[in-house]
Write an enzyme that holds these catalytic residues in place. Structure first.
Site, PDB file in Angstrom:
ATOM      1  N   CYS A 198       4.733  79.946  30.626  1.00 50.72           N
ATOM      2  CA  CYS A 198       5.397  81.251  30.670  1.00 50.72           C
ATOM      3  C   CYS A 198       4.719  82.202  31.646  1.00 50.72           C
ATOM      4  CB  CYS A 198       5.430  81.882  29.278  1.00 50.72           C
ATOM      5  SG  CYS A 198       3.799  82.325  28.659  1.00 50.72           S
ATOM      6  N   CYS A 252       2.373  82.504  21.828  1.00 50.85           N
ATOM      7  CA  CYS A 252       1.908  83.844  22.206  1.00 50.85           C
ATOM      8  C   CYS A 252       0.696  84.218  21.356  1.00 50.85           C
ATOM      9  CB  CYS A 252       3.007  84.880  22.014  1.00 50.85           C
ATOM     10  SG  CYS A 252       4.610  84.436  22.727  1.00 50.85           S
TER      11      CYS A 252
HETATM   12 FE1  FES Z   1       4.235  83.098  26.629  1.00 48.84          FE
HETATM   13 FE2  FES Z   1       4.464  85.147  24.973  1.00 48.84          FE
HETATM   14  S1  FES Z   1       6.041  84.164  26.073  1.00 48.84           S
HETATM   15  S2  FES Z   1       2.660  84.309  25.783  1.00 48.84           S
END
Ligand code: FES
Length: 168
Positions: free
Chosen positions: A37, A110
C-alpha cells in the site's frame, strides 16, 4: 465492507490525533513500511526512570497518511506510556488498536504496521535488559534483506487476531 461504527471511531481518532510528529531526543526510533500500500510509519520513543523501572515516557509517530494506521498509532502511543519496553512489546495487535475495536481483514495490516514500528523501536531497548538471543541467520552469500523485505515477512512469534462477526 467497513462498518460505520469503525469508520466513526477512526474519524474520531483522526480528528484529534495524539502524539503526531517527530520526538526530539528520542531514545529509540522504529520505521517500517508496507510495500503493497506504500504506507510507511515511524515511531519515536523516549524513556524515563519511574519507581526503579525504565518506562516509556512518550512515544510519537509520523505516517504517510493511511487513516487507519494514524488512528491506531494515535491510540497505541497513548497506550504504551508508563509501560516498560517488554510490557509494550507483549501487547497484541488488537490491544494496540484498542478502542477502535476489531479491524476488518483489509485493515489489519495497518495496525500491524504500527506494531512493527513499535517492535522495531523497542526490541533494541528490551534486549539491553535481557540476554540477547542468537542473531538472525544471515548467510554471507545473500544480500542483506531490505527493510521492506523484512517487514513483508510474517513476524516470528505470530500475531493472533480474533475477528468478531461484524454482523453480530
Ligand atoms: Fe496500508 Fe493502512 S492501507 S497501512
Amino acid at each position: 465492507m467497513m462498518n460505520d461504527d469503525l469508520q466513526k471511531r477512526i474519524q474520531a481518532a483522526l480528528a484529534n490525533p495524539h502524539n503526531m510528529g517527530e520526538l526530539t531526543n528520542a531514545d529509540a526510533i522504529g520505521t517500517v513500511g508496507n510495500s503493497d500500500c506504500g504506507e510507511m510509519l515511524r515511531l519515536w520513543v523516549k524513556f524515563k526512570q519511574q519507581d526503579g523501572r525504565k518506562v516509556i515516557d512518550r512515544a510519537t509517530f509520523q505516517s504517510f497518511g493511511c487513516e487507519t494506521a494514524i488512528a491506531v498509532a494515535s491510540l497505541a502511543t497513548e497506550l504504551i506510556r508508563g509501560k516498560t519496553a517488554e510490557e509494550a512489546l507483549s501487547l497484541k495487535t488488537e490491544e494496540l488498536a484498542g478502542e477502535l475495536g476489531p479491524l476488518p481483514p483489509m485493515k489489519i495490516h495497518c495496525a500491524q504496521l504500527v506494531e512493527g514500528a513499535l517492535r522495531s523501536a523497542l526490541s533494541t531497548q528490551a534486549e539491553t535488559c535481557t540476554k540477547p538471543t542468537a542473531p538472525p541467520e544471515a548467510p554471507a552469500n545473500v544480500a542483506a534483506p531490505t527493510l521492506l523485505d523484512r517487514i513483508a515477512k510474517p513476524q516470528a512469534g505470530g500475531v493472533k487476531i480474533t475477528f468478531l462477526d461484524e454482523g453480530s
